[in-house]
Design a protein around this motif. Structure first.
Motif, PDB file in Angstrom:
ATOM      1  N   SER A 188      64.487  44.443  46.374  1.00  6.34           N
ATOM      2  CA  SER A 188      65.392  45.628  46.775  1.00  6.34           C
ATOM      3  C   SER A 188      64.777  46.762  47.636  1.00  6.34           C
ATOM      4  O   SER A 188      63.448  46.876  47.295  1.00  6.34           O
ATOM      5  N   ALA A 189      65.699  47.247  48.545  1.00  3.34           N
ATOM      6  CA  ALA A 189      64.795  48.191  49.607  1.00  3.34           C
ATOM      7  C   ALA A 189      65.142  49.582  49.515  1.00  3.34           C
ATOM      8  O   ALA A 189      64.954  49.595  50.723  1.00  3.34           O
ATOM      9  N   TYR A 190      66.424  49.257  47.963  1.00  3.87           N
ATOM     10  CA  TYR A 190      66.707  50.951  48.325  1.00  3.87           C
ATOM     11  C   TYR A 190      66.082  52.091  48.339  1.00  3.87           C
ATOM     12  O   TYR A 190      66.093  53.148  48.877  1.00  3.87           O
ATOM     13  N   ARG A 191      64.641  51.771  47.619  1.00  4.01           N
ATOM     14  CA  ARG A 191      64.164  52.680  47.667  1.00  4.01           C
ATOM     15  C   ARG A 191      62.819  53.270  49.068  1.00  4.01           C
ATOM     16  O   ARG A 191      63.002  54.810  49.295  1.00  4.01           O
ATOM     17  N   GLU A 192      63.278  52.136  49.764  1.00  5.58           N
ATOM     18  CA  GLU A 192      62.557  52.773  50.783  1.00  5.58           C
ATOM     19  C   GLU A 192      63.257  53.195  51.796  1.00  5.58           C
ATOM     20  O   GLU A 192      63.401  54.260  53.270  1.00  5.58           O
ATOM     21  N   LEU A 193      64.725  52.351  51.551  1.00  2.00           N
ATOM     22  CA  LEU A 193      65.861  53.182  52.451  1.00  2.00           C
ATOM     23  C   LEU A 193      65.710  54.714  52.409  1.00  2.00           C
ATOM     24  O   LEU A 193      66.204  55.949  53.097  1.00  2.00           O
ATOM     25  N   GLU A 194      66.300  54.945  51.480  1.00  2.00           N
ATOM     26  CA  GLU A 194      66.080  56.749  50.884  1.00  2.00           C
ATOM     27  C   GLU A 194      65.529  57.481  50.967  1.00  2.00           C
ATOM     28  O   GLU A 194      65.159  58.254  51.433  1.00  2.00           O
ATOM     29  N   GLN A 195      64.157  56.783  50.636  1.00  2.00           N
ATOM     30  CA  GLN A 195      63.041  57.525  51.087  1.00  2.00           C
ATOM     31  C   GLN A 195      62.375  57.637  52.500  1.00  2.00           C
ATOM     32  O   GLN A 195      61.385  58.598  52.562  1.00  2.00           O
ATOM     33  N   GLN A 196      62.347  56.636  53.109  1.00  2.00           N
ATOM     34  CA  GLN A 196      61.320  56.435  54.363  1.00  2.00           C
ATOM     35  C   GLN A 196      62.445  55.898  55.310  1.00  2.00           C
ATOM     36  O   GLN A 196      62.071  55.787  56.697  1.00  2.00           O
ATOM     37  N   GLY A 197      63.200  55.702  55.518  1.00  2.00           N
ATOM     38  CA  GLY A 197      64.294  54.922  55.884  1.00  2.00           C
ATOM     39  C   GLY A 197      64.299  53.480  56.446  1.00  2.00           C
ATOM     40  O   GLY A 197      63.243  53.005  56.529  1.00  2.00           O
ATOM     41  N   LEU A 198      64.674  53.437  57.241  1.00  2.00           N
ATOM     42  CA  LEU A 198      65.027  52.009  58.107  1.00  2.00           C
ATOM     43  C   LEU A 198      63.962  50.789  58.450  1.00  2.00           C
ATOM     44  O   LEU A 198      63.135  49.778  58.092  1.00  2.00           O
ATOM     45  N   LYS A 199      62.637  52.078  58.707  1.00  2.00           N
ATOM     46  CA  LYS A 199      61.484  51.210  59.522  1.00  2.00           C
ATOM     47  C   LYS A 199      60.387  50.488  58.370  1.00  2.00           C
ATOM     48  O   LYS A 199      59.833  49.451  58.208  1.00  2.00           O
ATOM     49  N   ALA A 200      60.829  51.155  57.539  1.00  2.00           N
ATOM     50  CA  ALA A 200      60.277  51.202  55.799  1.00  2.00           C
ATOM     51  C   ALA A 200      60.746  49.299  55.579  1.00  2.00           C
ATOM     52  O   ALA A 200      60.109  49.320  54.683  1.00  2.00           O
ATOM     53  N   VAL A 201      62.133  49.826  55.447  1.00  2.00           N
ATOM     54  CA  VAL A 201      62.974  48.170  55.074  1.00  2.00           C
ATOM     55  C   VAL A 201      61.645  46.949  55.762  1.00  2.00           C
ATOM     56  O   VAL A 201      61.489  45.656  55.359  1.00  2.00           O
ATOM     57  N   VAL A 202      61.873  46.774  56.848  1.00  2.00           N
ATOM     58  CA  VAL A 202      61.494  46.776  58.325  1.00  2.00           C
ATOM     59  C   VAL A 202      60.084  46.073  57.507  1.00  2.00           C
ATOM     60  O   VAL A 202      59.801  44.903  57.595  1.00  2.00           O
ATOM     61  N   ASP A 203      59.021  46.944  57.526  1.00  2.00           N
ATOM     62  CA  ASP A 203      57.821  46.683  56.248  1.00  2.00           C
ATOM     63  C   ASP A 203      58.041  46.492  55.625  1.00  2.00           C
ATOM     64  O   ASP A 203      57.349  45.362  55.218  1.00  2.00           O
ATOM     65  N   LEU A 204      58.554  46.160  54.422  1.00  2.00           N
ATOM     66  CA  LEU A 204      59.848  45.668  53.594  1.00  2.00           C
ATOM     67  C   LEU A 204      59.016  44.120  53.904  1.00  2.00           C
ATOM     68  O   LEU A 204      58.567  42.886  53.592  1.00  2.00           O
ATOM     69  N   VAL A 205      59.988  43.932  54.483  1.00  2.00           N
ATOM     70  CA  VAL A 205      60.902  42.962  54.286  1.00  2.00           C
ATOM     71  C   VAL A 205      60.143  42.181  55.060  1.00  2.00           C
ATOM     72  O   VAL A 205      59.423  40.075  55.275  1.00  2.00           O
ATOM     73  N   ARG A 206      58.845  42.398  55.959  1.00  2.00           N
ATOM     74  CA  ARG A 206      57.348  41.180  56.906  1.00  2.00           C
ATOM     75  C   ARG A 206      56.833  40.982  55.782  1.00  2.00           C
ATOM     76  O   ARG A 206      55.994  40.242  55.654  1.00  2.00           O
ATOM     77  N   GLY A 207      56.675  42.327  55.287  1.00  2.00           N
ATOM     78  CA  GLY A 207      55.354  41.684  53.807  1.00  2.00           C
ATOM     79  C   GLY A 207      55.800  40.764  53.229  1.00  2.00           C
ATOM     80  O   GLY A 207      53.884  40.354  52.396  1.00  2.00           O
ATOM     81  N   GLU A 208      56.764  41.391  52.482  1.00  2.00           N
ATOM     82  CA  GLU A 208      57.148  40.593  51.443  1.00  2.00           C
ATOM     83  C   GLU A 208      57.824  38.606  51.608  1.00  2.00           C
ATOM     84  O   GLU A 208      57.602  37.633  51.149  1.00  2.00           O
ATOM     85  N   LEU A 209      57.582  39.022  53.165  1.00  2.00           N
ATOM     86  CA  LEU A 209      57.527  37.659  53.630  1.00  2.00           C
ATOM     87  C   LEU A 209      56.691  36.481  53.556  1.00  2.00           C
ATOM     88  O   LEU A 209      56.414  35.265  53.584  1.00  2.00           O
ATOM     89  N   ALA A 210      55.386  37.397  54.341  1.00  2.00           N
ATOM     90  CA  ALA A 210      54.012  36.925  54.273  1.00  2.00           C
ATOM     91  C   ALA A 210      53.561  36.600  52.671  1.00  2.00           C
ATOM     92  O   ALA A 210      52.221  35.634  52.695  1.00  2.00           O
ATOM     93  N   ARG A 211      54.020  37.842  52.239  1.00  2.00           N
ATOM     94  CA  ARG A 211      53.428  37.039  50.449  1.00  2.00           C
ATOM     95  C   ARG A 211      54.511  35.535  49.929  1.00  2.00           C
ATOM     96  O   ARG A 211      53.303  35.348  49.204  1.00  2.00           O
ATOM     97  N   HIS A 212      55.109  35.965  49.708  1.00  2.00           N
ATOM     98  CA  HIS A 212      56.102  34.443  49.598  1.00  2.00           C
ATOM     99  C   HIS A 212      55.783  33.595  50.375  1.00  2.00           C
ATOM    100  O   HIS A 212      56.282  32.845  49.877  1.00  2.00           O
ATOM    101  N   LYS A 213      55.725  33.528  51.360  1.00  2.00           N
ATOM    102  CA  LYS A 213      55.837  32.936  52.325  1.00  2.00           C
ATOM    103  C   LYS A 213      57.270  31.972  53.086  1.00  2.00           C
ATOM    104  O   LYS A 213      57.207  30.708  52.873  1.00  2.00           O
ATOM    105  N   ALA A 214      58.174  32.609  52.757  1.00  2.00           N
ATOM    106  CA  ALA A 214      59.222  31.999  53.179  1.00  2.00           C
ATOM    107  C   ALA A 214      59.682  31.996  54.319  1.00  2.00           C
ATOM    108  O   ALA A 214      58.743  33.012  55.362  1.00  2.00           O
TER     109      ALA A 214
END
Length: 468
Positions: free
Chosen positions: A100-126
């Motif tokens: 869920s990226a709801y908290r990042e969206l609410e607190q920091q906006g869409l840029k934080a969602v992009v950062d979350l996607v980048r980090g989780e992709l690297a962590r899970h090797k998806a």
């Protein structure tokens, strides 16, 4: 920019394994691409994204990062998928990772969602990611420039990490405007309502890297997920070289009619339409043709009105060995009651049944069943032409029955004449003048065949079925 002399590698495809979709896309999505799926709530975007995720893992072990913004909760989403055949409980949060990226969206906006996607992709090797729940109308998401930067950020992540991305948005009355020029593809979904009926449709509005099947295509949501039905007349033409290797005539089931054809019957692979009012004897003629089936010339009979048992009893009342054909495996009767199926759905199913049964004879008892579909008034003429062409390519000799009044009622317009032009042979059945129980069979057209007579007496009284 390409360097002169440098070898350009071909882009890798990611097949969706969704029935019909890869056919529309000419092979699937492209690795490193970002695709927008836009349409109203409930049209099937979330189901499709999950279906692609689970089937991609089943096919080649692809891991998917599934990020939700304003969509339903993960537990609720998983509950809704329990009855879907593609869903594998053991793959949840191991092969398909929900975040869920709801908290990042609410607190920091869409840029934080992009950062979350980048980090989780690297962590899970998806290698596949989904961002679900971008509601364009929501003012909290900011102006167009902020959304444009968001889509650009996802595009950069996909390119840098060699991932494929799906961005699901409600779209609504306001599309993604500038962002549409940046993404690799735009899939527009709609739930089209027509005279109390609904039909789900998809249009590939943009697709970089290859051609696609253009125009609207229908789809349905089943217990196995989404199934797409490419517009039949838009599909590439693939003729079969051996379809007409056998040039022997095909018996109509009426000896007098076969004798009148110098060729000795119908041309193999030809299409015949039997036209007449209700009660004229069209179904009986169709049953006589079907009764000629053999293990070398299997026949598939599709009906939307009469149940198989009723057709068996009706045919055998006139000494037609319908049950013998069924018992031997030479004849298959499929009862297809009229439901809210799309025209292409019916067409693809018909061709699939022909291929599966190995049919060389086909009977469609009631052309009006095809006309009673949402898209028929607009494209029924072209659809029937392509359907007959597909049957001819398979070497299938077909007989259709047509009640002009029923067709006009189903299609909403008197369109029988235009459709008849597609058929190789046109036979007309009517009540014979001055006869109480007799009917007249007239040859209106016989393409490629010379006939010695054009009118016959067709009797279906107590003495059985007679043609003279």
């Amino acid at each position: 920019m390409a360097v002169p002399g440098e070898k350009v590698t071909e882009m890798k495809r990611l097949p969706t394994a969704v029935p019909g979709l890869d056919e529309i896309l000419h092979g699937g999505l492209f690795e490193g691409g970002v695709y927008i799926l836009e349409g109203p709530p409930g049209v099937g975007k979330t189901t499709l994204a999950n279906q692609i995720a689970y089937q991609a893992h089943a096919n080649d072990g692809t891991k998917t990062l599934y990020v939700t913004l304003l969509a339903e909760s993960h537990s609720r989403m998983v509950q809704h998928m329990q009855g879907q055949a593609y869903f594998k409980p053991e793959a949840v949060n191991s092969a398909v990772i929900y975040v869920s990226a709801y908290r990042e969206l609410e607190q920091q906006g869409l840029k934080a969602v992009v950062d979350l996607v980048r980090g989780e992709l690297a962590r899970h090797k998806a290698s596949l990611f989904v961002v679900d729940g971008l509601v364009v109308e929501n003012q909290e998401l900011g102006p167009d420039e902020r959304i444009r930067q968001f889509v650009h950020g996802l595009q950069s992540v996909a390119s840098a990490m060699t991932c494929t991305g799906l961005l699901l948005t409600s779209g609504g009355n306001r599309s993604l405007n500038a962002e549409q020029t940046m993404v690799d593809g735009i899939f527009a979904f709609e739930d089209y309502v027509y005279q109390w009926r609904a039909e789900r449709r998809i249009q590939i509005r943009k697709f970089r890297g290859s051609a696609v099947e253009r125009g609207m295509h229908t789809f349905c949501i089943t217990d196995e997920g989404l199934r797409f039905f490419p517009r039949l007349e838009g599909l590439p033409w693939n003729p079969r070289a051996d379809a007409h290797a056998d040039e022997r005539p095909v018996s109509s089931g009426m000896a007098a009619l076969d004798d009148a054809c110098v060729h000795g019957g119908f041309v193999r692979g030809s299409s015949t339409v039997v036209v007449g009012d209700s009660g004229a004897g069209k179904t009986l003629f169709a049953l006589a043709f079907a009764a000629q089936a053999s293990l070398q010339q299997r026949c598939l009979l599709l009906t939307s009105a009469d149940a198989p048992g009723d057709l068996v009893r009706f045919g055998e009342a006139f000494s037609l060995p319908i049950s013998d054909g069924i018992d031997s495996g030479a004849l298959e009767i499929q009862w297809e009651p009229q439901e809210d199926e799309g025209m292409d759905q019916i067409g693809h199913k018909l061709l699939r049944l022909v291929d599966e049964f190995g049919s060389k004879r086909l009977v469609i008892d009631g052309l009006a069943a095809l006309a009673d579909t949402v898209a028929f008034p607009e494209r029924g003429y072209r659809f029937i032409g392509r359907l007959l062409r597909e049957l001819k390519a398979r070497g299938v000799t077909s007989v259709f029955t047509l009640d002009p009044a029923a067709l006009g009622s189903a299609a909403g317009r008197p369109s029988a004449e235009g459709l008849i032009a597609w058929f190789d042979n046109v036979l007309e059945m009517s009540q014979a003048v001055g006869a109480e129980d007799g009917r007249e069979l007239a040859i209106r057209k016989m393409r490629g065949v010379r006939v010695t007579r054009t009118r016959f007496q067709f009797g279906c009284g107590a003495a059985g079925l007679t043609v003279s």
